[in-house]
Design a protein around this motif. Sequence first.
Motif, PDB file in Angstrom:
ATOM      1  N   PRO A  49       5.370 -32.393  63.120  1.00 56.75           N
ATOM      2  CA  PRO A  49       5.298 -33.852  63.039  1.00 56.75           C
ATOM      3  C   PRO A  49       5.248 -34.344  61.586  1.00 56.75           C
ATOM      4  CG  PRO A  49       3.395 -32.888  64.198  1.00 56.75           C
ATOM      5  CD  PRO A  49       4.134 -31.783  63.550  1.00 56.75           C
ATOM      6  N   ALA A  50       6.387 -34.800  61.098  1.00 61.64           N
ATOM      7  CA  ALA A  50       6.437 -35.447  59.790  1.00 61.64           C
ATOM      8  C   ALA A  50       6.844 -36.900  60.057  1.00 61.64           C
ATOM      9  CB  ALA A  50       7.454 -34.755  58.891  1.00 61.64           C
ATOM     10  N   ILE A  51       6.265 -37.812  59.321  1.00 58.98           N
ATOM     11  CA  ILE A  51       6.392 -39.236  59.639  1.00 58.98           C
ATOM     12  C   ILE A  51       7.819 -39.702  59.938  1.00 58.98           C
ATOM     13  CG2 ILE A  51       5.997 -41.589  58.739  1.00 58.98           C
ATOM     14  CD1 ILE A  51       3.437 -40.250  59.671  1.00 58.98           C
ATOM     15  N   PRO A  52       8.779 -39.507  58.999  1.00 48.30           N
ATOM     16  CA  PRO A  52      10.111 -40.074  59.284  1.00 48.30           C
ATOM     17  C   PRO A  52      10.761 -39.508  60.543  1.00 48.30           C
ATOM     18  CG  PRO A  52      10.140 -38.716  57.294  1.00 48.30           C
ATOM     19  CD  PRO A  52       8.729 -38.840  57.698  1.00 48.30           C
ATOM     20  N   THR A  53      10.682 -38.188  60.710  1.00 52.74           N
ATOM     21  CA  THR A  53      11.302 -37.565  61.890  1.00 52.74           C
ATOM     22  C   THR A  53      10.647 -38.088  63.156  1.00 52.74           C
ATOM     23  OG1 THR A  53      10.918 -35.603  60.571  1.00 52.74           O
ATOM     24  CG2 THR A  53      12.292 -35.357  62.524  1.00 52.74           C
ATOM     25  N   VAL A  54       9.319 -38.171  63.119  1.00 56.55           N
ATOM     26  CA  VAL A  54       8.599 -38.598  64.316  1.00 56.55           C
ATOM     27  C   VAL A  54       8.984 -40.030  64.680  1.00 56.55           C
ATOM     28  CG1 VAL A  54       6.318 -39.172  65.214  1.00 56.55           C
ATOM     29  CG2 VAL A  54       6.676 -37.006  64.053  1.00 56.55           C
ATOM     30  N   ILE A  55       9.114 -40.892  63.680  1.00 64.27           N
ATOM     31  CA  ILE A  55       9.487 -42.285  63.978  1.00 64.27           C
ATOM     32  C   ILE A  55      10.870 -42.330  64.624  1.00 64.27           C
ATOM     33  CG2 ILE A  55      10.069 -44.525  62.948  1.00 64.27           C
ATOM     34  CD1 ILE A  55       7.850 -43.947  60.880  1.00 64.27           C
ATOM     35  N   VAL A  56      11.830 -41.665  63.975  1.00 66.71           N
ATOM     36  CA  VAL A  56      13.192 -41.673  64.521  1.00 66.71           C
ATOM     37  C   VAL A  56      13.204 -41.066  65.923  1.00 66.71           C
ATOM     38  CG1 VAL A  56      15.522 -40.777  64.218  1.00 66.71           C
ATOM     39  CG2 VAL A  56      14.230 -41.571  62.248  1.00 66.71           C
ATOM     40  N   ALA A  57      12.517 -39.927  66.066  1.00 64.34           N
ATOM     41  CA  ALA A  57      12.503 -39.258  67.364  1.00 64.34           C
ATOM     42  C   ALA A  57      11.832 -40.132  68.412  1.00 64.34           C
ATOM     43  CB  ALA A  57      11.765 -37.918  67.247  1.00 64.34           C
ATOM     44  N   ALA A  58      10.738 -40.785  68.025  1.00 69.02           N
ATOM     45  CA  ALA A  58      10.001 -41.603  68.984  1.00 69.02           C
ATOM     46  C   ALA A  58      10.842 -42.793  69.433  1.00 69.02           C
ATOM     47  CB  ALA A  58       8.692 -42.089  68.368  1.00 69.02           C
ATOM     48  N   VAL A  59      11.520 -43.443  68.490  1.00 68.59           N
ATOM     49  CA  VAL A  59      12.377 -44.582  68.857  1.00 68.59           C
ATOM     50  C   VAL A  59      13.469 -44.117  69.817  1.00 68.59           C
ATOM     51  CG1 VAL A  59      14.061 -46.244  67.965  1.00 68.59           C
ATOM     52  CG2 VAL A  59      11.895 -45.897  66.762  1.00 68.59           C
ATOM     53  N   THR A  60      14.106 -42.991  69.473  1.00 66.49           N
ATOM     54  CA  THR A  60      15.160 -42.463  70.345  1.00 66.49           C
ATOM     55  C   THR A  60      14.601 -42.191  71.736  1.00 66.49           C
ATOM     56  OG1 THR A  60      15.894 -41.277  68.380  1.00 66.49           O
ATOM     57  CG2 THR A  60      17.010 -40.747  70.450  1.00 66.49           C
ATOM     58  N   LEU A  61      13.446 -41.528  71.762  1.00 70.03           N
ATOM     59  CA  LEU A  61      12.862 -41.149  73.045  1.00 70.03           C
ATOM     60  C   LEU A  61      12.527 -42.384  73.876  1.00 70.03           C
ATOM     61  CD1 LEU A  61      11.881 -38.881  74.866  1.00 70.03           C
ATOM     62  CD2 LEU A  61       9.662 -38.985  73.739  1.00 70.03           C
ATOM     63  N   VAL A  62      11.968 -43.400  73.238  1.00 73.38           N
ATOM     64  CA  VAL A  62      11.593 -44.619  73.978  1.00 73.38           C
ATOM     65  C   VAL A  62      12.841 -45.296  74.547  1.00 73.38           C
ATOM     66  CG1 VAL A  62      10.672 -46.957  73.695  1.00 73.38           C
ATOM     67  CG2 VAL A  62       9.429 -44.999  72.765  1.00 73.38           C
ATOM     68  N   VAL A  63      13.878 -45.435  73.709  1.00 73.72           N
ATOM     69  CA  VAL A  63      15.118 -46.080  74.174  1.00 73.72           C
ATOM     70  C   VAL A  63      15.699 -45.299  75.350  1.00 73.72           C
ATOM     71  CG1 VAL A  63      17.511 -46.586  73.544  1.00 73.72           C
ATOM     72  CG2 VAL A  63      15.652 -47.135  71.959  1.00 73.72           C
ATOM     73  N   ILE A  64      15.815 -43.974  75.168  1.00 77.44           N
ATOM     74  CA  ILE A  64      16.378 -43.116  76.210  1.00 77.44           C
ATOM     75  C   ILE A  64      15.537 -43.203  77.485  1.00 77.44           C
ATOM     76  CG2 ILE A  64      16.685 -40.676  76.848  1.00 77.44           C
ATOM     77  CD1 ILE A  64      18.861 -41.588  75.054  1.00 77.44           C
TER      78      ILE A  64
END
Lengths: 452, 470
Positions: B142-157
């Motif tokens: 969990p590194a901040i930028p990756t987690v943000i991008v991943a979280a946004v993707t996951l929420v949208v999906i």
Amino acid sequence: MENKNISRRDFLKDVGIGTVALGAAAAGCAPKGSHKDDSQAGKMELRTNPATGDKVSLLGYGCMRWRMKRDENGRQVIDQENVNELVDYAMSYGVNYYDTSPAYLQGQSELAAGIALSRYPRKDYYIATKLSNFGVFSRQGTQDMYYKSFEQLQTDYFDYYLLHAIGRGGIPAFNERYVDNDIMSFLLAEREAGRIKQLGFSFHGMQNDFDDLMKLYDKYHWDFVQIEMNYMDWKHADPRQNTNAAYLYEELDKREIPITVMEPLLGGRLARVPENVSNLMKTRDPDASVASWAFRFVGSHPRVLTALSGMTYMENLVENVNTFSDFKPMNEEELEFMDQLAGLMAEYPMINCNNCQYCMPCPYGVDIPGIFMHYNSIVTEGKMPLSKDQREFRKLRRNYLTTYSKAIESLRQADHCIGCHQCIEHCPQSISIPEELQRIDQYIEKLKQDTL
Amino acid sequence: MLRKIRIILAAVFFIAITVMFLDPTGSVYKCFGWTAKLQFLPAVMGLNLVVIIITVIAALLFGRVYCSVICPLGVLQDVISNISGRRKGKKNRFTSSKEIKWLRYGVWVLFVAAIIFGVNAFVTVLAPYSAYGRIINGMKHPAIPTVIVAAVTLVVIAILSWKNGRTYCNTICPVGTTLSFFSRFAMFRPVIDTEKCKDCKVCEKRCKASCIDIAAHKVDYSRCVACFNCIDNCKFDALHYRFAWGKCSKAEAPAKAAEGEGADTGRRAFMTGTALAIGAAALKAQEVPKRDGGFAEILPKVSPERTELITPFGSKSVKDFYNRCTACQLCVSQCPNHILKPSTDLNHFMQPYMTYENGYCRPECTICSQVCPAGAIEPLTKEEKTSFHIGVAVLDRRLCVAHTDHIDCGNCARHCPTGAITMVTHHEGLPLIPAVDEAKCIGCGACENLCPARPISAIHVNGLSVHKQD
């Protein structure tokens, strides 16, 4: 808590007790009472210091290896509760000699020993501490260190006071630390005044260094001397750096100087020996622990006043109390057997590190003793990967690398040793620390690259 | 039956890929690496013709089986949609809908343009397999930028699949759209038998792609992901997966845009380390009592300012690397030395770069080159590896403990795997200082990582824009 209708108060009380017990269990020991039964101990072996009539327990407590824990600020501190429990147990079984130093355990050992011991009448125990003025040679700085020890240990006299780790560097080094700054005459005056009951020194060095110090006997009248002695160092001390304990013992015995012994177990290395050696021990006596052989060897020499063991865990303490209670000295034949074992052990290319931590902290963060301990444990277990032709080489290689990275975090591994040599002067064993670290590092590099 | 086979195969791929990403031992890829190599977009970026042709032929033969089996993001949506469908009364929750052409083809055109013009951020964010990789790796490291991008993707999906099944695949996903160009001509496809069909609409309501229109008895094969839910759920045996070649209206034959000229613009903006030289100062005690034990506090290293990015051995050049990488994070998750990090710079958004604060590129390790499905890092042997030059070390003498603090060191020279660093006399009587032979230096970063100067190493590696080979 079997009673379901337990009241709230009872519950809290029980939980409180449970928590304490848990804490103690986590510390690797249980509260005082519970071990009493484990020990079939009879009477602790006592030795008499002819000069003072002190009845000293043959098992002495080395206050150098107590467990540290992290406090709320992440700093390492001694677990005082644990220390109190250990000291309680030791005191109740007659261990009455406690050896500490202002340098031990990041400078916290004296204070912790003081807290634990001051709960007992002062006459019930003997305190040994040291003038550890490494790097502090001025008269003022050295005296400050001396006076501070009284405060820390909550006492107004020292039973045994040692010039810490002298010998190496010969007389010039001795003069620099104790003579040029007039500390030696100060200490003699303190002995005269009764604040130091017995004045001695702990020794590491070559034979001629020792001889030089013995020549000073008439001048200073050493009351006792602390030497490194165990069945390995008896005749197999590293000839480049150290003196055989057999020689030291004989010289002191001749002069009737009481001997206190350090490293009877080589920092635990003699509690975990190669399989062929432990097999011989177990064949001879299946019930005797590996460590007990080492302690009995030391205790079997009558000039020894006490053998210091840095007992970290309650289990060590219980076991050692057993060894030294109703003590059975070795006979000639058993001593001969130990000599044989030492010969076998000497074949193993170990690094002479006893994990005393004097070299630490390394300014570049290297975990020097950790790396050496790991290396030695691989040697002891006979698991050293040596060449691709070796049986099970792949398995040994994987074992070495995984245990290494588990034991030492990457920031503290041998490849971070830059060779500044600042550690060298602190090592009582005079190990060529940077060279050994770099040798291990190159070896690991070959293992990793698979070019062995 | 077909549905069950599909589910089993999908589970195999999904679990294999997930395990591979999460694997801490770096050995699982040897068994499951092929599941990543079959991913379509990485194969396109890597010009892996075998995989591209197999995928296209499979789509022409069987429809978008790829989307239901191989794509982990697709399977993830099925999992979420399945859970959503287990709620009371939500079993038959889908309705037939029209294709949203402007969005679907609009995104696709933009995507192809982004590949051609090297707008990597747009490409990597939409790439389905890579999006999944980021989600998993975001959990592992969990590194901040990756987690943000991943979280946004996951929420949208998650929202899209929870409500409407495969909306993402049929409106946004560029791989889905690409495969739709072939699947609409698929030889085998679900066909409605109008004789048998009782117009009960169960198939329509169970179609997560919303592509069955029972009123017209038509299936939009461009959106059908060949999940076979309709077939297995038809009580009247009115749906069959069978040979139906050429029974479809003609559509324009699309040309798949291949590798573009990639305008790799701009360098990464680097953080300027303001920290001064803290060459660990000598602890020569003066009237400081020596105390035994404990560890010296070691400052964490800070990334130095590099004149060019460092990209892995096997990536040939910085430009090639970023044009091919789909930012799936597989190399990041597998790197045992923790030197690959996803970039936050917009030009290379989520694409990895190398940096040596926590380790260096070990000579015996070639894992990133073995796992990369996009050919951004081409496979290497250990021997080949050290014949490449990916960067050059430079010394900042002011930070060097030998030069500034007069402490004998030479740790960089001792650990250089190619012997590119020699210790030389700088001032008579003072410790030797390192000197780098540029021709021998390969840029692995051993010197930088093992340099005792902190937080900024006295010796650091600048990347080479085009990697050289001996």
